[in-house]
Structures are given as structure tokens and as C-alpha cells.
Motif scaffolding. Structure first.
Motif, PDB file in Angstrom:
ATOM      1  N   LEU A  27      10.798 -13.786  -0.614  1.00 31.44           N
ATOM      2  CA  LEU A  27       9.995 -13.587   0.594  1.00 31.44           C
ATOM      3  C   LEU A  27       8.885 -12.578   0.329  1.00 31.44           C
ATOM      4  CD1 LEU A  27       9.455 -13.895   3.648  1.00 31.44           C
ATOM      5  CD2 LEU A  27      11.195 -12.135   4.026  1.00 31.44           C
ATOM      6  N   ARG A  28       9.202 -11.516  -0.361  1.00 32.01           N
ATOM      7  CA  ARG A  28       8.212 -10.482  -0.643  1.00 32.01           C
ATOM      8  C   ARG A  28       7.053 -11.036  -1.482  1.00 32.01           C
ATOM      9  NH1 ARG A  28       9.159  -5.464   0.312  1.00 32.01           N
ATOM     10  NH2 ARG A  28       7.919  -4.777  -1.472  1.00 32.01           N
ATOM     11  N   GLU A  29       7.368 -11.925  -2.409  1.00 28.43           N
ATOM     12  CA  GLU A  29       6.315 -12.547  -3.212  1.00 28.43           C
ATOM     13  C   GLU A  29       5.349 -13.346  -2.343  1.00 28.43           C
ATOM     14  OE1 GLU A  29       8.006 -14.847  -6.337  1.00 28.43           O
ATOM     15  OE2 GLU A  29       9.000 -13.139  -7.296  1.00 28.43           O
ATOM     16  N   LYS A  30       5.855 -13.935  -1.276  1.00 33.24           N
ATOM     17  CA  LYS A  30       5.004 -14.707  -0.360  1.00 33.24           C
ATOM     18  C   LYS A  30       4.164 -13.793   0.536  1.00 33.24           C
ATOM     19  CE  LYS A  30       8.094 -18.728   0.030  1.00 33.24           C
ATOM     20  NZ  LYS A  30       8.883 -19.555   0.987  1.00 33.24           N
ATOM     21  N   LEU A  31       4.743 -12.641   0.941  1.00 32.93           N
ATOM     22  CA  LEU A  31       4.079 -11.776   1.910  1.00 32.93           C
ATOM     23  C   LEU A  31       3.029 -10.858   1.286  1.00 32.93           C
ATOM     24  CD1 LEU A  31       7.091 -10.669   4.166  1.00 32.93           C
ATOM     25  CD2 LEU A  31       5.463 -12.527   4.559  1.00 32.93           C
ATOM     26  N   LEU A  32       3.275 -10.374   0.085  1.00 31.72           N
ATOM     27  CA  LEU A  32       2.389  -9.384  -0.517  1.00 31.72           C
ATOM     28  C   LEU A  32       0.922  -9.827  -0.620  1.00 31.72           C
ATOM     29  CD1 LEU A  32       4.689  -7.796  -3.237  1.00 31.72           C
ATOM     30  CD2 LEU A  32       3.554  -6.596  -1.358  1.00 31.72           C
ATOM     31  N   PRO A  33       0.620 -11.086  -0.951  1.00 32.29           N
ATOM     32  CA  PRO A  33      -0.798 -11.495  -1.019  1.00 32.29           C
ATOM     33  C   PRO A  33      -1.524 -11.397   0.321  1.00 32.29           C
ATOM     34  CG  PRO A  33       0.588 -13.057  -2.204  1.00 32.29           C
ATOM     35  CD  PRO A  33       1.505 -12.174  -1.434  1.00 32.29           C
ATOM     36  N   HIS A  34      -0.785 -11.305   1.409  1.00 31.99           N
ATOM     37  CA  HIS A  34      -1.405 -11.250   2.739  1.00 31.99           C
ATOM     38  C   HIS A  34      -1.485  -9.816   3.270  1.00 31.99           C
ATOM     39  CE1 HIS A  34      -1.212 -15.608   2.897  1.00 31.99           C
ATOM     40  NE2 HIS A  34       0.055 -15.536   2.520  1.00 31.99           N
ATOM     41  N   CYS A  35      -1.196  -8.831   2.419  1.00 31.65           N
ATOM     42  CA  CYS A  35      -1.283  -7.430   2.820  1.00 31.65           C
ATOM     43  C   CYS A  35      -2.651  -6.872   2.434  1.00 31.65           C
ATOM     44  CB  CYS A  35      -0.182  -6.619   2.135  1.00 31.65           C
ATOM     45  SG  CYS A  35       1.485  -7.135   2.599  1.00 31.65           S
ATOM     46  N   ARG A  36      -3.321  -6.244   3.374  1.00 30.17           N
ATOM     47  CA  ARG A  36      -4.689  -5.775   3.118  1.00 30.17           C
ATOM     48  C   ARG A  36      -4.748  -4.466   2.335  1.00 30.17           C
ATOM     49  NH1 ARG A  36      -5.973  -5.651   9.390  1.00 30.17           N
ATOM     50  NH2 ARG A  36      -4.116  -6.970   9.346  1.00 30.17           N
ATOM     51  N   LEU A  37      -3.621  -3.767   2.194  1.00 26.65           N
ATOM     52  CA  LEU A  37      -3.613  -2.475   1.516  1.00 26.65           C
ATOM     53  C   LEU A  37      -2.731  -2.502   0.270  1.00 26.65           C
ATOM     54  CD1 LEU A  37      -3.209  -0.031   4.550  1.00 26.65           C
ATOM     55  CD2 LEU A  37      -5.332  -0.662   3.384  1.00 26.65           C
ATOM     56  N   LYS A  38      -3.157  -1.724  -0.732  1.00 31.28           N
ATOM     57  CA  LYS A  38      -2.358  -1.498  -1.922  1.00 31.28           C
ATOM     58  C   LYS A  38      -2.010  -0.019  -2.005  1.00 31.28           C
ATOM     59  CE  LYS A  38      -4.578  -5.289  -4.448  1.00 31.28           C
ATOM     60  NZ  LYS A  38      -5.396  -5.665  -5.635  1.00 31.28           N
ATOM     61  N   SER A  39      -1.182   0.330  -2.968  1.00 35.82           N
ATOM     62  CA  SER A  39      -0.737   1.706  -3.103  1.00 35.82           C
ATOM     63  C   SER A  39      -1.925   2.662  -3.203  1.00 35.82           C
ATOM     64  CB  SER A  39       0.146   1.850  -4.347  1.00 35.82           C
ATOM     65  OG  SER A  39       0.612   3.173  -4.477  1.00 35.82           O
ATOM     66  N   GLY A  40      -1.897   3.695  -2.388  1.00 34.46           N
ATOM     67  CA  GLY A  40      -2.964   4.693  -2.385  1.00 34.46           C
ATOM     68  C   GLY A  40      -4.115   4.392  -1.451  1.00 34.46           C
ATOM     69  N   GLU A  41      -4.116   3.215  -0.830  1.00 36.75           N
ATOM     70  CA  GLU A  41      -5.208   2.834   0.069  1.00 36.75           C
ATOM     71  C   GLU A  41      -4.828   3.088   1.524  1.00 36.75           C
ATOM     72  OE1 GLU A  41      -7.135  -0.764  -2.657  1.00 36.75           O
ATOM     73  OE2 GLU A  41      -5.946  -1.260  -0.877  1.00 36.75           O
ATOM     74  N   LYS A  42      -5.861   3.196   2.376  1.00 32.21           N
ATOM     75  CA  LYS A  42      -5.618   3.399   3.800  1.00 32.21           C
ATOM     76  C   LYS A  42      -6.588   2.573   4.634  1.00 32.21           C
ATOM     77  CE  LYS A  42      -8.460   7.598   4.360  1.00 32.21           C
ATOM     78  NZ  LYS A  42      -8.427   9.050   4.714  1.00 32.21           N
ATOM     79  N   TRP A  43      -6.168   2.289   5.838  1.00 34.88           N
ATOM     80  CA  TRP A  43      -6.959   1.564   6.840  1.00 34.88           C
ATOM     81  C   TRP A  43      -7.217   2.495   8.003  1.00 34.88           C
ATOM     82  CZ3 TRP A  43      -5.260   0.270  11.879  1.00 34.88           C
ATOM     83  CH2 TRP A  43      -6.065  -0.639  12.592  1.00 34.88           C
ATOM     84  N   VAL A  44      -8.471   2.622   8.399  1.00 35.05           N
ATOM     85  CA  VAL A  44      -8.840   3.482   9.522  1.00 35.05           C
ATOM     86  C   VAL A  44      -9.181   2.593  10.709  1.00 35.05           C
ATOM     87  CG1 VAL A  44     -10.384   5.272  10.370  1.00 35.05           C
ATOM     88  CG2 VAL A  44      -9.690   5.263   7.964  1.00 35.05           C
ATOM     89  N   ALA A  88       3.369  -1.504   5.836  1.00 31.59           N
ATOM     90  CA  ALA A  88       2.075  -1.000   6.296  1.00 31.59           C
ATOM     91  C   ALA A  88       1.287  -2.122   6.978  1.00 31.59           C
ATOM     92  CB  ALA A  88       1.282  -0.426   5.120  1.00 31.59           C
ATOM     93  N   GLU A  89       1.328  -3.311   6.390  1.00 25.21           N
ATOM     94  CA  GLU A  89       0.642  -4.464   6.987  1.00 25.21           C
ATOM     95  C   GLU A  89       1.247  -4.830   8.334  1.00 25.21           C
ATOM     96  OE1 GLU A  89      -1.987  -7.571   7.574  1.00 25.21           O
ATOM     97  OE2 GLU A  89      -2.080  -5.958   6.089  1.00 25.21           O
ATOM     98  N   ILE A  90       2.571  -4.819   8.419  1.00 27.51           N
ATOM     99  CA  ILE A  90       3.231  -5.124   9.683  1.00 27.51           C
ATOM    100  C   ILE A  90       2.834  -4.114  10.746  1.00 27.51           C
ATOM    101  CG2 ILE A  90       5.500  -4.984  10.818  1.00 27.51           C
ATOM    102  CD1 ILE A  90       6.653  -6.585   8.555  1.00 27.51           C
ATOM    103  N   SER A  91       2.726  -2.849  10.373  1.00 25.92           N
ATOM    104  CA  SER A  91       2.331  -1.823  11.331  1.00 25.92           C
ATOM    105  C   SER A  91       0.950  -2.118  11.910  1.00 25.92           C
ATOM    106  CB  SER A  91       2.334  -0.439  10.662  1.00 25.92           C
ATOM    107  OG  SER A  91       3.629  -0.090  10.216  1.00 25.92           O
ATOM    108  N   ILE A  92       0.008  -2.477  11.032  1.00 25.09           N
ATOM    109  CA  ILE A  92      -1.345  -2.800  11.494  1.00 25.09           C
ATOM    110  C   ILE A  92      -1.326  -4.040  12.384  1.00 25.09           C
ATOM    111  CG2 ILE A  92      -3.670  -3.454  10.785  1.00 25.09           C
ATOM    112  CD1 ILE A  92      -3.157  -1.893   8.166  1.00 25.09           C
ATOM    113  N   ARG A  93      -0.592  -5.059  11.956  1.00 28.49           N
ATOM    114  CA  ARG A  93      -0.540  -6.294  12.740  1.00 28.49           C
ATOM    115  C   ARG A  93       0.123  -6.070  14.093  1.00 28.49           C
ATOM    116  NH1 ARG A  93       0.050 -11.700   9.084  1.00 28.49           N
ATOM    117  NH2 ARG A  93      -1.337 -11.056   7.386  1.00 28.49           N
ATOM    118  N   ARG A  94       1.099  -5.170  14.125  1.00 26.16           N
ATOM    119  CA  ARG A  94       1.763  -4.895  15.396  1.00 26.16           C
ATOM    120  C   ARG A  94       0.800  -4.222  16.370  1.00 26.16           C
ATOM    121  NH1 ARG A  94       7.442  -1.519  16.159  1.00 26.16           N
ATOM    122  NH2 ARG A  94       7.812  -2.138  18.323  1.00 26.16           N
ATOM    123  N   LEU A  95      -0.028  -3.315  15.873  1.00 20.38           N
ATOM    124  CA  LEU A  95      -1.053  -2.696  16.708  1.00 20.38           C
ATOM    125  C   LEU A  95      -2.041  -3.740  17.205  1.00 20.38           C
ATOM    126  CD1 LEU A  95      -2.499  -0.157  17.845  1.00 20.38           C
ATOM    127  CD2 LEU A  95      -3.698  -0.015  15.640  1.00 20.38           C
TER     128      LEU A  95
END
Length: 343
Positions: free
Chosen positions: A42-59, A315-322
Motif C-alpha cells: 500500500l505504501r508503494e502505491k501512496l508515496l508517489p502521490h505525496c507532495r512532500l519528501k523528507s526535509g520539505e514543508k508546505w506553507v 504529512a500528505e494525509i494531514s494536508i488533504r484533511r485540511l
């Protein structure tokens, strides 16, 4: 003091955080997938759809929230995400160091007690050094009976060494559902420790529940008049105190449920903490974002959240939930798929 009342908060759609779906056949309700932290395919399927990588942030361009991907013990990564902001409240929900749900995974695993205690010290060093001069700190914990209640005693001793932080309370949250056994008391509690540094505000109105007062008595003479407790009360409802009995555990039938996020904290509990320990416009830190509950609570209460997680998926789920909260008024997905890109 913040005078925000529950009635002043936005009503997200027609549903509350404890709303259940109206159906007569529960068998038709199934989450789209299981635990994200333990399913590698499942993680292999979800990771390509995450906008952030380690060390990155979304404002967040709307309210100024910050969501990042960072290892909580990496001061460099955490510092780049928090930047120069100094939160006045931290809500932390670290791994409990117990094998949760009979699975030992990277995210919810069991380390040796020594390794876990070193991890605790490291993340406390990083997080607490980032807090403002006057700050509140809440941390969730579980206790491992097989290891002498570890890690609660060790955590308390570690915090005692940090002289600037003062223990204020030990809160117990009673779950509606527990872990059953025929040879012991059912385990239905979670522990929430509360510390402060400096001169902090405590918004007392956040403590009042929806539970009406029914107990009479406790007579006292005030101004020459004999009164009883209901006459002297400031509210018709009881205060939560340090034993919270009005919190509904999150499970798949609730609207706030986020599929795949095992051990998700209820919105009502986080909302209560945020209301009590911060004011409008304050920054609130969550170093273990997971399902993003602190983020959406801050959005609802007009605070600014800095949330990060070591896992890009959370982190992606948190953004999507907002984003879902803003577009639909819903606090979660219940049994819908947070990642409609995958089947």
C-alpha cells in the motif's frame, strides 16, 4: 483570555465529530485499506502521490499553517520547518513503545527500553527548545504493563531534569471501548501529561463539557445565605477535570475517521487542549502529525499549526484533511478513500 465558546465554532456541515453513518447493515461499511504504517505494498502505491519528501514543508496560503516531513530527532530538519516561529503550545503523540494491535512496525514498534528512553530524550531536546518563552506542553502516553509501566516513569524523571518545565496535571481519557480480558480489569484509559514553562494562559471555558450538572448538595453560607453548589456554579454543565469521560474513540463509523491511521486521536480531545492552551493567532506545534487532527483543530479555532511527521504519507494525509475540511466541512473520510487516485 480567549472567550471562544463551543457554540461560536464553525459547524462543519451537518455532522459532528462523533456522527455515525445511518445504516442498518454495518457489514457494508469497510475502510478502503488497512493500516498504512504496516502495509508495504500500500505504501508503494501512496508515496508517489505525496507532495512532500523528507526535509520539505508546505506553507498553507490561506491560514499560514505549516506541514512538513521531518525526523523529530533531527534538529536541522525540524529547525527548517519551524523556522523562527515560537509556538506557545505543543501537542505530542509519540509512539507508545508497545506492540499495537499485535503488530510490530517501523512506525508503531517496540524498542528496547534503553533505546526508547534515548529517543524520548532526543525528541524532547529538539521540540522543547523550539517552544516560546511561555508555553504549554501536552504529551500522550500509554503504559507497558510487562515492563513496569514503561515509559511513563522514565518520561516523568526526564522532564523533572528540565527545571524550566513544571508538571501541571495528569489527565486520564476514558475510552468507550477497551482491550478486553477475563483475568484483569479492562484497559480503557489513555494518559495525557500536562507541563508548562513560564507564565501561560489557561482558558477555563475550554474545560466545560456538554454534560449537565445533576448532583446537588455541598451547601455553603455565602453572604449570610445558605446556598448549594448548583446556585454557586458558573455553568449548567460539569468541568472535564483531569478524567475525561466524554471523548468518543475514533473508529470506522465516525465521520472524522481517517482510513489507515491506526490509533487516531479524537478531534474533541485535541480541540479541548488547543482551546485551553492557546489563543487566536497563536502557533501550535505537533511533532507527530499522523492523521492531522491538531491541524484541523487549529483551523477550526483560528490558530496556526506547525505539524510534521517522519512519514510523507501522514504529512500528505494531514494536508488533504485540511483541504477536505475547507471544501466539504467534514473532519475526515469515514470509510471513503483519502487517496482516490488509487483503487
Amino acid at each position: 483570555m480567549n472567550n471562544t465558546k463551543t457554540s461560536d465554532l464553525p459547524l462543519f456541515g451537518a455532522e459532528t465529530e462523533t456522527s455515525e453513518i445511518k445504516t442498518t447493515d454495518r457489514r457494508k461499511m469497510r475502510e478502503p485499506f488497512g493500516r498504512i504504517d504496516s502495509d508495504e505494498l500500500l505504501r508503494e502505491k501512496l508515496l508517489p502521490h505525496c507532495r512532500l519528501k523528507s526535509g520539505e514543508k508546505w506553507v498553507d496560503p490561506v491560514s499560514g499553517h505549516i506541514v512538513g516531513v521531518a525526523d523529530v530527532v533531527d534538529k536541522n530538519q525540524v529547525g527548517k520547518i519551524i523556522d523562527n516561529f515560537r509556538p506557545t503550545l505543543c501537542v505530542a503523540d509519540p509512539p507508545y513503545n508497545v506492540i499495537v494491535g499485535a503488530r510490530n512496525t517501523k512506525a508503531l514498534s517496540q524498542l528496547s527500553m534503553k533505546d526508547y528512553d534515548e529517543f524520548t530524550k532526543a525528541w524532547l531536546d529538539t521540540v522543547l527548545s523550539s517552544m516560546g518563552e511561555n508555553s504549554s506542553f501536552y504529551v500522550w502516553f500509554g503504559a507497558d504493563m510487562k515492563n513496569g509501566m514503561h515509559p511513563i516513569p522514565e518520561f516523568c524523571i526526564e522532564m523533572r531534569r528540565r527545571k524550566e518545565w513544571v508538571a501541571r496535571n495528569w489527565i486520564t481519557v476514558r475510552n468507550q471501548r477497551g482491550y478486553g480480558t477475563q483475568k484483569n480489569w479492562m484497559w480503557v484509559r489513555q494518559e495525557l501529561l500536562y507541563y508548562i514553562k513560564g507564565d501561560v494562559s489557561f482558558n477555563i471555558e475550554a474545560e466545560y463539557t456538554d454534560i449537565p450538572k445533576i448532583l446537588r448538595g455541598y451547601h455553603k453560607v455565602v453572604g449570610g445565605k445558605r446556598t448549594e453548589n448548583l446556585e454557586r456554579s458558573k455553568s449548567d454543565t460539569i468541568r472535564a477535570g483531569n478524567v475525561w469521560v466524554d471523548i468518543q474513540q475514533v473508529f470506522y463509523r465516525l465521520k472524522e475517521n481517517v482510513p489507515g491511521c491506526y490509533a487516531q486521536k479524537p478531534f474533541k480531545s485535541i480541540e479541548r487542549i488547543v482551546r485551553a492552551g492557546s489563543n487566536h493567532g497563536d502557533y501550535v506545534l505537533d511533532p507527530f502529525s499522523h492523521s492531522g487532527t491538531t491541524l484541523v483543530a487549529c483551523e477550526a479555532l483560528k490558530r496556526r499549526c506547525i505539524a510534521f511527521d517522519i512519514d510523507p504519507i501522514f504529512a500528505e494525509i494531514s494536508i488533504r484533511r485540511l483541504e477536505r475540511l475547507r471544501s466539504t466541512g467534514l473532519l475526515g473520510w469515514q470509510c471513503e478513500n483519502p487517496f482516490p487516485e488509487i483503487s
